[in-house]
Design a protein around this motif. Structure first.
Motif, PDB file in Angstrom:
ATOM      1  N   VAL A  46       1.037  -1.352  -0.204  1.00 51.37           N
ATOM      2  CA  VAL A  46      -0.081   0.004  -0.080  1.00 51.37           C
ATOM      3  C   VAL A  46       1.007   1.171   0.162  1.00 51.37           C
ATOM      4  O   VAL A  46       1.825   1.139   0.490  1.00 51.37           O
ATOM      5  N   HIS A  47       0.464   2.437  -0.907  1.00 52.25           N
ATOM      6  CA  HIS A  47       1.223   3.588  -0.649  1.00 52.25           C
ATOM      7  C   HIS A  47       0.542   4.327   0.105  1.00 52.25           C
ATOM      8  O   HIS A  47      -0.589   4.624  -0.205  1.00 52.25           O
ATOM      9  N   VAL A  48       1.196   5.035   1.277  1.00 52.84           N
ATOM     10  CA  VAL A  48       0.779   6.067   2.155  1.00 52.84           C
ATOM     11  C   VAL A  48       1.470   7.227   1.707  1.00 52.84           C
ATOM     12  O   VAL A  48       2.629   7.528   1.907  1.00 52.84           O
ATOM     13  N   GLY A  49       0.580   8.008   0.824  1.00 51.85           N
ATOM     14  CA  GLY A  49       1.235   9.234   0.184  1.00 51.85           C
ATOM     15  C   GLY A  49       2.081   8.568  -0.799  1.00 51.85           C
ATOM     16  O   GLY A  49       1.763   7.652  -1.496  1.00 51.85           O
ATOM     17  N   ASP A  50       3.478   8.938  -0.770  1.00 53.92           N
ATOM     18  CA  ASP A  50       4.696   8.453  -1.643  1.00 53.92           C
ATOM     19  C   ASP A  50       5.365   7.399  -0.898  1.00 53.92           C
ATOM     20  O   ASP A  50       6.169   6.729  -1.482  1.00 53.92           O
ATOM     21  N   GLU A  51       4.893   6.799   0.140  1.00 56.43           N
ATOM     22  CA  GLU A  51       5.733   5.944   0.997  1.00 56.43           C
ATOM     23  C   GLU A  51       5.113   4.426   0.870  1.00 56.43           C
ATOM     24  O   GLU A  51       3.762   4.476   1.193  1.00 56.43           O
ATOM     25  N   PRO A  52       5.710   3.158   0.560  1.00 61.64           N
ATOM     26  CA  PRO A  52       5.270   2.081   0.569  1.00 61.64           C
ATOM     27  C   PRO A  52       5.137   1.657   2.005  1.00 61.64           C
ATOM     28  O   PRO A  52       6.129   1.976   2.854  1.00 61.64           O
ATOM     29  N   LEU A  53       4.159   0.977   2.160  1.00 54.62           N
ATOM     30  CA  LEU A  53       3.753   0.073   3.281  1.00 54.62           C
ATOM     31  C   LEU A  53       3.660  -1.440   3.011  1.00 54.62           C
ATOM     32  O   LEU A  53       2.348  -1.709   2.496  1.00 54.62           O
ATOM     33  N   GLY A  54       4.569  -2.120   3.417  1.00 55.26           N
ATOM     34  CA  GLY A  54       4.579  -3.553   2.859  1.00 55.26           C
ATOM     35  C   GLY A  54       3.424  -4.242   3.723  1.00 55.26           C
ATOM     36  O   GLY A  54       3.025  -4.051   4.676  1.00 55.26           O
ATOM     37  N   ILE A  55       3.147  -5.776   3.360  1.00 54.01           N
ATOM     38  CA  ILE A  55       2.378  -6.488   3.776  1.00 54.01           C
ATOM     39  C   ILE A  55       2.748  -6.901   5.376  1.00 54.01           C
ATOM     40  O   ILE A  55       3.823  -6.925   5.605  1.00 54.01           O
TER      41      ILE A  55
END
Length: 146
Positions: A46-55
């Protein structure tokens, strides 16, 4: 009349399902002390703004600004938010109290009575207190406490 039900405490629990290529914008909270936490638990990053958030990853994010969540492939996120209660919190199993003495008393009460006892022959849920406690069976039949 619970603390969590009051709008000014901004308590929310959201299960967000994003299809691949989809996005959603979380609204800003009214109070900057509101804590908002994201947990990615299914699917792709998931992208939180421009930052990726992995599973299987969590993140505490700023709650007082609108926040865009997006996903390149289907993903699911749990969003938990609320204002701090300003009280000490102690937890043991399902019990949450303000101190260790409260936890010990809750465990003792549960062991002694199961929180008032359970008058039913089975463990199915009980619905309501008015006019009296009753259980609604899967076939629709009602059973009242003796």
């Amino acid at each position: 009349s619970s603390w969590a039900a009051r709008p000014e405490h901004e308590v929310a629990i959201w299960h967000v399902h994003l299809d691949g290529g989809a996005s959603v914008t979380l609204p800003p909270c009214r109070h900057p002390s509101t804590v908002r936490t994201l947990y990615s638990f299914e699917g792709g990053d998931v992208h939180v703004g421009d930052e990726p958030l992995g599973i299987a990853t969590g993140a505490v994010v700023h709650s007082d600004v609108a926040l865009e969540l997006s996903a390149d492939e289907a993903a699911e996120i749990l969003v938990l938010q609320g204002r701090p209660i300003g009280q000490p919190v102690t937890q043991h199993g399902p019990f949450v109290m303000n101190d260790d003495a409260g936890i010990e008393q809750a465990v003792a009460d549960y062991r002694a009575t199961g929180f008032g006892g359970w008058p039913w022959r089975s463990e199915e849920p009980v619905h309501g207190h008015d006019p009296t406690r009753f259980a609604r069976r899967p076939d629709g039949a009602l059973e009242y406490a003796p």
